[in-house]
Scaffold this motif. Structure first.
Motif, PDB file in Angstrom:
ATOM      1  N   GLN A  81     -83.254 -61.898  52.816  1.00 57.81           N
ATOM      2  CA  GLN A  81     -82.302 -61.739  51.719  1.00 57.81           C
ATOM      3  C   GLN A  81     -82.106 -62.993  50.866  1.00 57.81           C
ATOM      4  O   GLN A  81     -81.518 -62.903  49.792  1.00 57.81           O
ATOM      5  CB  GLN A  81     -80.947 -61.304  52.285  1.00 57.81           C
ATOM      6  N   ASP A 171     -73.116 -63.177  46.376  1.00 61.08           N
ATOM      7  CA  ASP A 171     -74.367 -62.505  46.734  1.00 61.08           C
ATOM      8  C   ASP A 171     -74.064 -61.543  47.883  1.00 61.08           C
ATOM      9  O   ASP A 171     -74.298 -61.855  49.053  1.00 61.08           O
ATOM     10  CB  ASP A 171     -75.417 -63.540  47.147  1.00 61.08           C
ATOM     11  N   PRO A 172     -73.536 -60.350  47.569  1.00 66.57           N
ATOM     12  CA  PRO A 172     -73.134 -59.429  48.636  1.00 66.57           C
ATOM     13  C   PRO A 172     -74.330 -58.992  49.476  1.00 66.57           C
ATOM     14  O   PRO A 172     -75.468 -58.911  48.981  1.00 66.57           O
ATOM     15  CB  PRO A 172     -72.551 -58.230  47.863  1.00 66.57           C
ATOM     16  N   ARG A 174     -76.809 -56.586  50.919  1.00 69.69           N
ATOM     17  CA  ARG A 174     -77.280 -55.289  50.436  1.00 69.69           C
ATOM     18  C   ARG A 174     -78.173 -54.601  51.458  1.00 69.69           C
ATOM     19  O   ARG A 174     -78.929 -53.693  51.131  1.00 69.69           O
ATOM     20  CB  ARG A 174     -78.029 -55.462  49.106  1.00 69.69           C
ATOM     21  N   ARG A 175     -78.064 -55.048  52.694  1.00 69.95           N
ATOM     22  CA  ARG A 175     -78.772 -54.414  53.801  1.00 69.95           C
ATOM     23  C   ARG A 175     -77.795 -54.171  54.944  1.00 69.95           C
ATOM     24  O   ARG A 175     -76.945 -55.003  55.234  1.00 69.95           O
ATOM     25  CB  ARG A 175     -79.933 -55.287  54.304  1.00 69.95           C
ATOM     26  N   ARG A 180     -81.917 -50.959  53.492  1.00 67.64           N
ATOM     27  CA  ARG A 180     -81.390 -51.317  52.176  1.00 67.64           C
ATOM     28  C   ARG A 180     -80.251 -50.390  51.765  1.00 67.64           C
ATOM     29  O   ARG A 180     -80.302 -49.181  51.978  1.00 67.64           O
ATOM     30  CB  ARG A 180     -82.519 -51.249  51.142  1.00 67.64           C
ATOM     31  N   PRO A 184     -73.571 -49.632  45.278  1.00 67.50           N
ATOM     32  CA  PRO A 184     -72.935 -50.949  45.130  1.00 67.50           C
ATOM     33  C   PRO A 184     -71.592 -51.063  45.842  1.00 67.50           C
ATOM     34  O   PRO A 184     -71.197 -52.159  46.233  1.00 67.50           O
ATOM     35  CB  PRO A 184     -72.774 -51.087  43.608  1.00 67.50           C
ATOM     36  N   TYR A 187     -71.963 -52.340  49.374  1.00 65.05           N
ATOM     37  CA  TYR A 187     -72.309 -53.732  49.606  1.00 65.05           C
ATOM     38  C   TYR A 187     -71.216 -54.369  50.463  1.00 65.05           C
ATOM     39  O   TYR A 187     -70.101 -53.868  50.558  1.00 65.05           O
ATOM     40  CB  TYR A 187     -72.390 -54.522  48.299  1.00 65.05           C
ATOM     41  N   SER A 188     -71.514 -55.531  51.040  1.00 62.45           N
ATOM     42  CA  SER A 188     -70.507 -56.270  51.810  1.00 62.45           C
ATOM     43  C   SER A 188     -70.406 -57.690  51.259  1.00 62.45           C
ATOM     44  O   SER A 188     -71.300 -58.503  51.495  1.00 62.45           O
ATOM     45  CB  SER A 188     -70.899 -56.288  53.292  1.00 62.45           C
ATOM     46  N   LEU A 191     -69.132 -54.226  45.410  1.00 64.08           N
ATOM     47  CA  LEU A 191     -69.329 -54.789  44.074  1.00 64.08           C
ATOM     48  C   LEU A 191     -68.007 -54.873  43.315  1.00 64.08           C
ATOM     49  O   LEU A 191     -67.776 -55.835  42.579  1.00 64.08           O
ATOM     50  CB  LEU A 191     -70.338 -53.942  43.290  1.00 64.08           C
ATOM     51  N   ILE A 208     -77.171 -58.885  42.235  1.00 68.87           N
ATOM     52  CA  ILE A 208     -77.163 -57.465  42.563  1.00 68.87           C
ATOM     53  C   ILE A 208     -78.595 -56.945  42.653  1.00 68.87           C
ATOM     54  O   ILE A 208     -79.545 -57.636  42.276  1.00 68.87           O
ATOM     55  CB  ILE A 208     -76.379 -56.643  41.508  1.00 68.87           C
TER      56      ILE A 208
END
Length: 390
Positions: A81, A171-172, A174-175, A180, A184, A187-188, A191, A208
């Motif tokens: 990531q 930078d959240p 995204r996995r 994946r 959004p 995300y953690s 968003l 993103i």
């Protein structure tokens, strides 16, 4: 202390660092034999950790270069990531131009972006809630001599006070456990939280996924898609810069194309040249801007291939000279390639369900010449365009 953190910390001991040096060039095929030998003199857990870190460093060379990757510390997610060094350096340069002297890096991971900012002379607070990830980021700043400019903090980013910083970067993750994440809001952190955090800062950037729908982009954000060497790497939402702007940035360079709000290009018959826009151009919906620059049109209203009669150099698309246009027919293509003695065949597709490898097996190219075939649609009809790089 959890087991993962204890295992990571063991790599920072003198014994761990010695082992890392010993196994740094280990071929994966030789790992079992190397591990068996080293376990006679070192704890088995430490040997496993060192070999695992060596593998991660080898994978990280593509993003960070051999010199940095060989000194840095990684987690599996961190390698996957983290921002590629060239992209991080570009973003740091842009922040420097904006006059930013301090950044709160939320969800910093193993510190890829923090490294670039510190090297640009920007002070950084790097925050991650995962203990091992934060430990890796801290070790990386020490290994690269950047500890004076970067404070690494293990914390939940939603509770961090960013009021004293010129900019916020989020930078959240995204996995997730299943791979994946495309939503959004999944995300953690989500968003929506990141956007609100950005709006509270003088300036901000949110990393993103490149596939984010344009309708999900806030009106007060600038959206930038970035590619490196032709591969789309990420999208960034900037706050406090140029609200509503859309741009595609290509590395190396950088070269940036800013949207001018042009209407969709007309569909034209296939001309002498076909242009394949860079992926960042396509993601940013700037194909019309490139078509206008090339005095070209589209081969189909739904396909991002530009056709034109003249060859014009542009950094935003790759040009091919088209020699043949055929309705989709494998036998006809095979006969044409045999006649041209094509043995090296590049297959590209857009708007076709045919897999390139399947086609290559069926046509069995043989001969000293090379060609490129595009599997696409022309004015709605399945078509094969044959040509070569211009």
């Amino acid at each position: 202390m959890n087991d993962h953190l204890a295992s990571f910390d063991s790599l920072l001991t003198p014994e761990g660092r010695t082992l890392l040096h010993t196994v740094r060039d280990t071929d994966p095929a030789d790992e079992l034999a190397v591990a068996t030998r080293l376990r006679r003199e070192h704890p088995a857990e430490l040997v496993s950790a060192a070999l695992g870190q060596a593998r991660l460093r080898q994978r990280a060379v593509a993003k960070f270069g051999a010199a940095d990757a060989g000194r840095m510390f990684f987690t599996p997610n961190g390698v996957e990531q983290s921002t590629r060094a060239s992209v991080a350096a570009y973003r740091a340069g842009r922040m420097k131009e904006l006059g930013i002297a301090s950044v709160a890096d939320l969800c910093c991971g193993i510190g890829g972006d923090a490294i670039a900012w510190a090297r640009a002379g920007i002070r950084v607070l790097a925050v991650d809630r995962d203990p091992v990830t934060a430990a890796a980021a801290r070790a990386n700043m020490a290994a690269l001599g950047l500890g004076d400019l970067v404070e690494v903090r293990e914390a939940d980013v939603t509770g961090v006070d960013t009021s004293g910083f010129d900019a916020v970067f989020v930078d959240p993750a995204r996995r997730g456990g299943r791979g994946r994440i495309f939503d959004p809001e999944a995300y953690s952190p989500p968003l929506s939280w990141a956007v609100e955090a950005a709006r509270k800062a003088p300036r901000a950037a949110l990393k993103i996924a490149p596939g984010i729908p344009h309708e999900a982009i806030p009106d007060d954000a600038e959206a930038e898609w970035i590619s490196d060497g032709g591969d789309v790497k990420e999208a960034v939402l900037w706050f406090g810069t140029d609200p509503g702007a859309v741009r595609a940035t290509l590395l190396p360079g950088p070269r940036s194309l800013l949207a001018r709000g042009l209407p969709d290009p007309e569909v034209r018959s296939v001309g002498r040249y076909l242009y394949e826009p860079d992926g960042a151009v396509i993601r940013a919906h700037l194909v019309a801007d490139v078509a206008d620059e090339l005095d070209g049109g589209l081969v189909d209203a739904t396909i991002a291939y530009i056709t034109a009669d003249e060859l014009r150099p542009t950094p935003y698309a790759t040009a091919y000279e088209i020699t043949d246009q055929l309705p989709f027919n494998v036998k006809k293509l095979k006969a044409l390639l045999r006649e041209r003695e094509v043995g090296v065949l590049t297959v590209k597709k857009r708007g076709s369900a045919v897999e390139p490898e399947e086609l290559r097996k069926k046509v069995k190219p043989q001969g000293p010449n090379s060609a490129t075939v595009f599997l696409t649609r022309v004015a709605g009809a399945p078509t094969m365009l044959v040509g070569r790089p211009a």
